[in-house]
Design a protein around this motif. Sequence first.
Motif, PDB file in Angstrom:
ATOM      1  N   HIS A  58       0.840  -1.194   0.000  1.00 27.38           N
ATOM      2  CA  HIS A  58       0.000   0.000   0.000  1.00 27.38           C
ATOM      3  C   HIS A  58       0.876   1.245   0.000  1.00 27.38           C
ATOM      4  O   HIS A  58       1.889   1.297   0.685  1.00 27.38           O
ATOM      5  CB  HIS A  58      -0.916   0.014   1.224  1.00 27.38           C
ATOM      6  CG  HIS A  58      -1.875  -1.129   1.243  1.00 27.38           C
ATOM      7  ND1 HIS A  58      -2.970  -1.197   0.420  1.00 27.38           N
ATOM      8  CD2 HIS A  58      -1.889  -2.267   1.974  1.00 27.38           C
ATOM      9  CE1 HIS A  58      -3.612  -2.322   0.653  1.00 27.38           C
ATOM     10  NE2 HIS A  58      -2.976  -2.994   1.593  1.00 27.38           N
ATOM     11  N   THR A  59       0.442   2.231  -0.767  1.00 31.89           N
ATOM     12  CA  THR A  59       1.091   3.535  -0.816  1.00 31.89           C
ATOM     13  C   THR A  59       0.030   4.603  -0.636  1.00 31.89           C
ATOM     14  O   THR A  59      -1.172   4.328  -0.770  1.00 31.89           O
ATOM     15  CB  THR A  59       1.799   3.762  -2.169  1.00 31.89           C
ATOM     16  OG1 THR A  59       0.798   3.744  -3.201  1.00 31.89           O
ATOM     17  CG2 THR A  59       2.853   2.697  -2.434  1.00 31.89           C
ATOM     18  N   ASP A 113      10.408   2.037   0.482  1.00 29.54           N
ATOM     19  CA  ASP A 113      10.396   0.872  -0.400  1.00 29.54           C
ATOM     20  C   ASP A 113      11.839   0.508  -0.732  1.00 29.54           C
ATOM     21  O   ASP A 113      12.574   1.322  -1.290  1.00 29.54           O
ATOM     22  CB  ASP A 113       9.623   1.202  -1.677  1.00 29.54           C
ATOM     23  CG  ASP A 113       9.471   0.027  -2.618  1.00 29.54           C
ATOM     24  OD1 ASP A 113      10.176  -0.990  -2.444  1.00 29.54           O
ATOM     25  OD2 ASP A 113       8.635   0.137  -3.537  1.00 29.54           O
ATOM     26  N   PRO A 114      12.278  -0.706  -0.380  1.00 29.07           N
ATOM     27  CA  PRO A 114      13.669  -1.077  -0.654  1.00 29.07           C
ATOM     28  C   PRO A 114      13.977  -1.151  -2.154  1.00 29.07           C
ATOM     29  O   PRO A 114      15.130  -1.008  -2.559  1.00 29.07           O
ATOM     30  CB  PRO A 114      13.820  -2.447   0.012  1.00 29.07           C
ATOM     31  CG  PRO A 114      12.444  -2.951   0.203  1.00 29.07           C
ATOM     32  CD  PRO A 114      11.546  -1.767   0.290  1.00 29.07           C
ATOM     33  N   MET A 115      12.956  -1.348  -2.969  1.00 27.50           N
ATOM     34  CA  MET A 115      13.147  -1.430  -4.420  1.00 27.50           C
ATOM     35  C   MET A 115      13.160  -0.055  -5.083  1.00 27.50           C
ATOM     36  O   MET A 115      13.688   0.105  -6.174  1.00 27.50           O
ATOM     37  CB  MET A 115      12.046  -2.294  -5.054  1.00 27.50           C
ATOM     38  CG  MET A 115      11.939  -3.690  -4.450  1.00 27.50           C
ATOM     39  SD  MET A 115      13.451  -4.614  -4.587  1.00 27.50           S
ATOM     40  CE  MET A 115      13.227  -5.272  -6.210  1.00 27.50           C
ATOM     41  N   LEU A 119       6.082   2.769   1.632  1.00 26.66           N
ATOM     42  CA  LEU A 119       5.075   1.725   1.776  1.00 26.66           C
ATOM     43  C   LEU A 119       4.410   1.841   3.140  1.00 26.66           C
ATOM     44  O   LEU A 119       5.051   2.196   4.129  1.00 26.66           O
ATOM     45  CB  LEU A 119       5.716   0.348   1.633  1.00 26.66           C
ATOM     46  CG  LEU A 119       6.459   0.093   0.327  1.00 26.66           C
ATOM     47  CD1 LEU A 119       7.116  -1.284   0.357  1.00 26.66           C
ATOM     48  CD2 LEU A 119       5.517   0.223  -0.863  1.00 26.66           C
ATOM     49  N   ILE A 120       3.130   1.519   3.185  1.00 21.86           N
ATOM     50  CA  ILE A 120       2.381   1.500   4.431  1.00 21.86           C
ATOM     51  C   ILE A 120       2.353   0.048   4.892  1.00 21.86           C
ATOM     52  O   ILE A 120       1.854  -0.821   4.189  1.00 21.86           O
ATOM     53  CB  ILE A 120       0.942   2.024   4.242  1.00 21.86           C
ATOM     54  CG1 ILE A 120       0.923   3.339   3.452  1.00 21.86           C
ATOM     55  CG2 ILE A 120       0.241   2.147   5.582  1.00 21.86           C
ATOM     56  CD1 ILE A 120       1.834   4.425   3.959  1.00 21.86           C
ATOM     57  N   CYS A 121       2.900  -0.208   6.078  1.00 20.80           N
ATOM     58  CA  CYS A 121       3.048  -1.578   6.584  1.00 20.80           C
ATOM     59  C   CYS A 121       2.179  -1.808   7.813  1.00 20.80           C
ATOM     60  O   CYS A 121       1.916  -0.893   8.590  1.00 20.80           O
ATOM     61  CB  CYS A 121       4.503  -1.844   6.941  1.00 20.80           C
ATOM     62  SG  CYS A 121       5.604  -1.724   5.521  1.00 20.80           S
ATOM     63  N   ARG A 122       1.788  -3.053   7.978  1.00 16.84           N
ATOM     64  CA  ARG A 122       1.034  -3.478   9.152  1.00 16.84           C
ATOM     65  C   ARG A 122       1.979  -3.575  10.350  1.00 16.84           C
ATOM     66  O   ARG A 122       3.179  -3.740  10.188  1.00 16.84           O
ATOM     67  CB  ARG A 122       0.389  -4.836   8.870  1.00 16.84           C
ATOM     68  CG  ARG A 122      -0.582  -4.791   7.717  1.00 16.84           C
ATOM     69  CD  ARG A 122      -0.950  -6.183   7.269  1.00 16.84           C
ATOM     70  NE  ARG A 122      -1.892  -6.123   6.150  1.00 16.84           N
ATOM     71  CZ  ARG A 122      -2.000  -7.061   5.242  1.00 16.84           C
ATOM     72  NH1 ARG A 122      -1.235  -8.136   5.288  1.00 16.84           N
ATOM     73  NH2 ARG A 122      -2.880  -6.929   4.269  1.00 16.84           N
ATOM     74  N   THR A 123       1.383  -3.500  11.551  1.00 17.34           N
ATOM     75  CA  THR A 123       2.164  -3.589  12.790  1.00 17.34           C
ATOM     76  C   THR A 123       1.538  -4.631  13.715  1.00 17.34           C
ATOM     77  O   THR A 123       0.356  -4.973  13.558  1.00 17.34           O
ATOM     78  CB  THR A 123       2.182  -2.233  13.523  1.00 17.34           C
ATOM     79  OG1 THR A 123       0.846  -1.937  13.952  1.00 17.34           O
ATOM     80  CG2 THR A 123       2.724  -1.114  12.650  1.00 17.34           C
ATOM     81  N   PRO A 124       2.288  -5.099  14.695  1.00 21.65           N
ATOM     82  CA  PRO A 124       1.694  -6.020  15.680  1.00 21.65           C
ATOM     83  C   PRO A 124       0.487  -5.402  16.400  1.00 21.65           C
ATOM     84  O   PRO A 124      -0.531  -6.074  16.595  1.00 21.65           O
ATOM     85  CB  PRO A 124       2.844  -6.301  16.651  1.00 21.65           C
ATOM     86  CG  PRO A 124       4.074  -6.115  15.817  1.00 21.65           C
ATOM     87  CD  PRO A 124       3.741  -4.977  14.878  1.00 21.65           C
TER      88      PRO A 124
END
Length: 138
Positions: free
Chosen positions: A47-48, A81-83, A89-94
Motif C-alpha cells: 500500500h502507498t 520501499d527497498p526497491m 510503503l504502508i506496513c502493518r504492525t503487531p
Amino acid sequence: MAQSSGSDSMINTLRDTIVSMVRRDGPDLSARQLGVYLTCYLQDGPHTVRGLAADLNVSKPAITRALDRLEDLRLVKRVRDPMDGRSVLICRTPDGKTSLRELAAIVNEVGAPQDREAEAPVRKARVRRMDERLRRAG
C-alpha cells in the motif's frame, strides 16, 4: 423509502459495532481513518499513499492525515520501499493486527444471530473469511 429487514439488520449491526468501538478503552478512529486502516489490513499490499487515495477515492493529503493518526496509534508504519527509495510503503504492525482481531471480535459479537438458525451458516462463513484475512495479515 422503506428498508428491507436485511438492510435494517445490517445497519443496526453497523451502529452497534460503532457504539461498541466508541465505548471501549482507547482512541476512536474516524470513518476515513477506519477505512484506510481496514484497507491496509484486509486488502493485499503493498500500500502507498497514492494507491490508497485512488482506492478510497479521496485526496492524497486526506490519506496522509489519516496515516499520521494511524501511525501515532502504532496501527501502521511507513517504510521506504527497498526497491524504490522514492516510494513509501504502508506496513502493518503487531498493534494493528491485535486491534483488527479485537474489531473482528466486536463485529462477530454484535452481528451474532440470536435465535436465527438459518443465518448460522452465513455467519460461520464470514468468520472463516475474517480468520483467513487475519492469517494473511499475520
